[in-house]
Write an enzyme that holds these catalytic residues in place. Structure first.
Site, PDB file in Angstrom:
ATOM      1  N   HIS A   1      -0.889   0.122  -1.463  1.00 45.97           N
ATOM      2  CA  HIS A   1      -0.066  -0.978  -1.963  1.00 45.97           C
ATOM      3  C   HIS A   1       1.271  -0.431  -2.419  1.00 45.97           C
ATOM      4  O   HIS A   1       1.336   0.655  -2.986  1.00 45.97           O
ATOM      5  CB  HIS A   1      -0.750  -1.700  -3.131  1.00 45.97           C
ATOM      6  CG  HIS A   1      -0.221  -3.070  -3.338  1.00 45.97           C
ATOM      7  ND1 HIS A   1       0.902  -3.312  -4.097  1.00 45.97           N
ATOM      8  CD2 HIS A   1      -0.619  -4.259  -2.839  1.00 45.97           C
ATOM      9  CE1 HIS A   1       1.154  -4.608  -4.068  1.00 45.97           C
ATOM     10  NE2 HIS A   1       0.265  -5.208  -3.309  1.00 45.97           N
TER      11      HIS A   1
ATOM     12  N   ASP B   1      -6.819  -7.518   0.452  1.00 45.93           N
ATOM     13  CA  ASP B   1      -7.339  -7.865   1.772  1.00 45.93           C
ATOM     14  C   ASP B   1      -8.657  -7.171   2.112  1.00 45.93           C
ATOM     15  O   ASP B   1      -9.335  -7.587   3.041  1.00 45.93           O
ATOM     16  CB  ASP B   1      -6.296  -7.523   2.854  1.00 45.93           C
ATOM     17  CG  ASP B   1      -5.081  -8.421   2.733  1.00 45.93           C
ATOM     18  OD1 ASP B   1      -5.285  -9.633   2.594  1.00 45.93           O
ATOM     19  OD2 ASP B   1      -3.956  -7.908   2.756  1.00 45.93           O
TER      20      ASP B   1
HETATM   21  N1  COA Z   1      -3.934   4.002   5.591  1.00 47.11           N
HETATM   22  C1  COA Z   1      -3.539   5.269   5.778  1.00 47.11           C
HETATM   23  N2  COA Z   1      -2.460   5.806   5.188  1.00 47.11           N
HETATM   24  C2  COA Z   1      -1.766   5.000   4.379  1.00 47.11           C
HETATM   25  C3  COA Z   1      -2.120   3.671   4.137  1.00 47.11           C
HETATM   26  C4  COA Z   1      -3.251   3.182   4.775  1.00 47.11           C
HETATM   27  N3  COA Z   1      -3.659   1.929   4.581  1.00 47.11           N
HETATM   28  N4  COA Z   1      -1.250   3.124   3.271  1.00 47.11           N
HETATM   29  C5  COA Z   1      -0.353   4.077   2.996  1.00 47.11           C
HETATM   30  N5  COA Z   1      -0.674   5.217   3.651  1.00 47.11           N
HETATM   31  C6  COA Z   1       0.057   6.471   3.594  1.00 47.11           C
HETATM   32  C7  COA Z   1       1.263   6.393   4.516  1.00 47.11           C
HETATM   33  O1  COA Z   1       0.959   6.820   5.819  1.00 47.11           O
HETATM   34  C8  COA Z   1       2.231   7.304   3.821  1.00 47.11           C
HETATM   35  O2  COA Z   1       1.865   8.630   4.078  1.00 47.11           O
HETATM   36  P1  COA Z   1       2.978   9.749   4.383  1.00 47.11           P
HETATM   37  O3  COA Z   1       3.806   9.814   3.136  1.00 47.11           O
HETATM   38  O4  COA Z   1       2.181  10.961   4.671  1.00 47.11           O
HETATM   39  O5  COA Z   1       3.756   9.215   5.557  1.00 47.11           O
HETATM   40  C9  COA Z   1       1.942   7.051   2.341  1.00 47.11           C
HETATM   41  O6  COA Z   1       0.575   6.631   2.282  1.00 47.11           O
HETATM   42  C10 COA Z   1       2.836   5.991   1.736  1.00 47.11           C
HETATM   43  O7  COA Z   1       2.679   4.789   2.501  1.00 47.11           O
HETATM   44  P2  COA Z   1       3.796   3.747   2.871  1.00 47.11           P
HETATM   45  O8  COA Z   1       3.481   3.133   4.181  1.00 47.11           O
HETATM   46  O9  COA Z   1       5.140   4.404   2.715  1.00 47.11           O
HETATM   47  O10 COA Z   1       3.603   2.708   1.725  1.00 47.11           O
HETATM   48  P3  COA Z   1       4.377   1.347   1.637  1.00 47.11           P
HETATM   49  O11 COA Z   1       4.584   1.094   0.201  1.00 47.11           O
HETATM   50  O12 COA Z   1       5.571   1.335   2.506  1.00 47.11           O
HETATM   51  O13 COA Z   1       3.367   0.302   2.283  1.00 47.11           O
HETATM   52  C11 COA Z   1       1.443  -0.978   2.575  1.00 47.11           C
HETATM   53  C12 COA Z   1       2.413  -0.387   1.550  1.00 47.11           C
HETATM   54  C13 COA Z   1       0.509  -1.915   1.852  1.00 47.11           C
HETATM   55  C14 COA Z   1       2.232  -1.762   3.624  1.00 47.11           C
HETATM   56  C15 COA Z   1       0.655   0.180   3.235  1.00 47.11           C
HETATM   57  O14 COA Z   1      -0.140   0.810   2.266  1.00 47.11           O
HETATM   58  C16 COA Z   1      -0.165  -0.298   4.399  1.00 47.11           C
HETATM   59  O15 COA Z   1       0.334  -0.372   5.517  1.00 47.11           O
HETATM   60  N6  COA Z   1      -1.473  -0.643   4.157  1.00 47.11           N
HETATM   61  C17 COA Z   1      -2.298  -1.176   5.203  1.00 47.11           C
HETATM   62  C18 COA Z   1      -1.969  -2.640   5.445  1.00 47.11           C
HETATM   63  C19 COA Z   1      -2.457  -3.528   4.338  1.00 47.11           C
HETATM   64  O16 COA Z   1      -3.583  -3.390   3.874  1.00 47.11           O
HETATM   65  N7  COA Z   1      -1.602  -4.457   3.930  1.00 47.11           N
HETATM   66  C20 COA Z   1      -1.935  -5.435   2.912  1.00 47.11           C
HETATM   67  C21 COA Z   1      -1.102  -5.197   1.690  1.00 47.11           C
HETATM   68  S1  COA Z   1      -1.659  -6.210   0.347  1.00 47.11           S
END
Ligand code: COA
Length: 375
Positions: free
Chosen positions: A261, A312
């Site tokens: 998140h 979710d």
């Molecule tokens: N699975 C695997 N790795 C994840 C992850 C996940 N669900 N969520 C974050 N990470 C990792 C990223 O790959 C990144 O790693 P890195 O620094 O080695 O590249 C790190 O954690 C930071 O993630 P980031 O994507 O920059 O976080 P964000 O704040 O931009 O995105 C979300 C937040 C929620 C979009 C992201 O966690 C995600 O895509 N989750 C899955 C989708 C989801 O469940 N969405 C519903 C949100 S309520």
């Protein structure tokens, strides 16, 4: 050329884009209008929470009765709208259909372009009351079944399950679904709420702003994740496969849906509530393995990546245990979140200034036009 401090391609992380009094996230505490989500989930109903979101206070008995009656009056779709919806293809993603359906609904709304407080309130009631009806209508049209007319004296949760399945839902089922709606109603400045505020800030109408919210919610990084969680659990298949599946998925740098998140780093409070609902629902169903698998995946993700489940993750197995089709999970999110979007749109209108940020230039400079024959 002017260089702006803090130019970002980082999804506005940490940027404060507006003041808001609707919902707040402080550490791992989510509150709507100052009431914690745990308090509301234990004691309130979806409709009462909607009143709270829209009015900044809990309703008195007669005010809640009036809101319920207003929703009851607006819950059915008009025959003209139904005829128009019947023409739309149903072999599409339900969120794409819903986006078009809400836009279409705006064409019939006599208040569509009236921006007065009274007209906005009427649209708020219509959009919120009809969203569940639209989603159920899609499901029945796609299945080639007759539409089921909603009942004016029932709640949105009751009517959705009734219209979806064609039979009266049990009290327990309605309670679980009502709590799910309440938990999803608002969430500070998330992607879709921000999108609705950006559209509203040009003083565009409520339907246009809600359509943008549906578009934003559709994506797998936002509301689309709940559908993908269930697909992931099915792809894994059984608890014995979780560890090896995760080895491969993480090695391939796949995002594991339902984890992580932007704001919560110590856990999403909604996920904790949904976890116990998932346990209860799946254990009472014929497929209890989904909760067990979810808890193992949850533990592995925390140990391996330090990532915790978001809203979710456990909602997926709750909806699945209720017999709701996978691709309807995200539309259900919209059935609830439309009420939060409306609170944001109204808040935006009440203290509006158009959103117009700047982009830091990152392209070519000093180009000179060459005629097409000479290129
Ligand atoms: N699975 C695997 N790795 C994840 C992850 C996940 N669900 N969520 C974050 N990470 C990792 C990223 O790959 C990144 O790693 P890195 O620094 O080695 O590249 C790190 O954690 C930071 O993630 P980031 O994507 O920059 O976080 P964000 O704040 O931009 O995105 C979300 C937040 C929620 C979009 C992201 O966690 C995600 O895509 N989750 C899955 C989708 C989801 O469940 N969405 C519903 C949100 S309520």
């Amino acid at each position: 050329m002017q260089v702006y401090e803090g130019a970002v391609d980082r999804g506005l992380e940490g940027v404060i884009a507006c003041t808001t009094g609707i919902s707040s996230i402080v550490d791992a505490t989510l509150s709507y209008r100052g009431y914690t989500i745990e308090d509301l989930a234990a004691n309130s109903s979806f409709e009462e929470t909607v009143f709270l979101l829209w009015n900044n206070r809990l309703p008195k008995k007669e005010e809640l009765a009036k809101l319920n009656a207003d929703f009851g009056r607006e819950v059915a779709l008009e025959p003209d709208l139904i005829s128009a919806l019947k023409v739309l293809p149903t072999d599409v993603h339900p969120m794409a259909w819903l986006r078009t359906a809400v836009s279409t609904m705006g064409l019939w709304d006599a208040d569509a372009n009236d921006m007065s407080d009274e007209a906005n309130h009427r649209k708020a009631i219509r959009l919120s009351a009809k969203m569940a009806t639209l989603v159920a209508t899609f499901c029945r049209l796609r299945a080639g079944k007759d539409l089921v007319a909603p009942k004016a004296d029932k709640s949105i949760a009751w009517n959705f399950l009734y219209m979806l399945n064609g039979s009266e839902p049990s009290t327990d089922m309605v309670k679980v679904f009502d709590t799910c709606l309440l938990l999803h109603a608002d969430h500070e400045l998330n992607c879709s709420a921000f999108s609705t505020r950006v559209v509203a800030s040009s003083l565009s109408d409520m339907h246009s702003a809600i359509v943008s919210g549906i578009g934003a919610l559709k994506g797998p990084l936002h509301g689309g994740a709940n559908e993908q969680v269930m697909r992931t659990l099915k792809e894994i298949g059984s608890e014995d496969n979780i560890s090896a599946w995760l080895d491969t998925a993480l090695a391939e740098k796949r995002k594991i849906m339902g984890f992580g998140h932007r704001v919560y780093k110590n856990g999403d409070p909604r996920a904790k509530i949904l976890r116990s609902m998932s346990k209860e629902m799946t254990e009472a169903s014929s497929e209890p393995q989904w909760f067990k698998m979810s808890t193992i995946l949850d533990k592995e993700m925390e140990e391996r990546k330090g990532l915790l489940p978001n809203v979710d993750f456990y909602s997926a197995s709750v909806y699945y245990a209720m017999g709701i089709p996978l691709d309807i999970f995200t539309p259900i999110f919209a059935v609830s979140r439309v009420t939060g979007w409306i609170a944001h749109i109204l808040e935006q209108y009440s203290k509006n200034r158009i959103y117009r940020p700047r982009g830091q230039w990152d392209g070519k400079v000093n180009q000179t036009y060459t005629p097409i024959e000479s290129r």
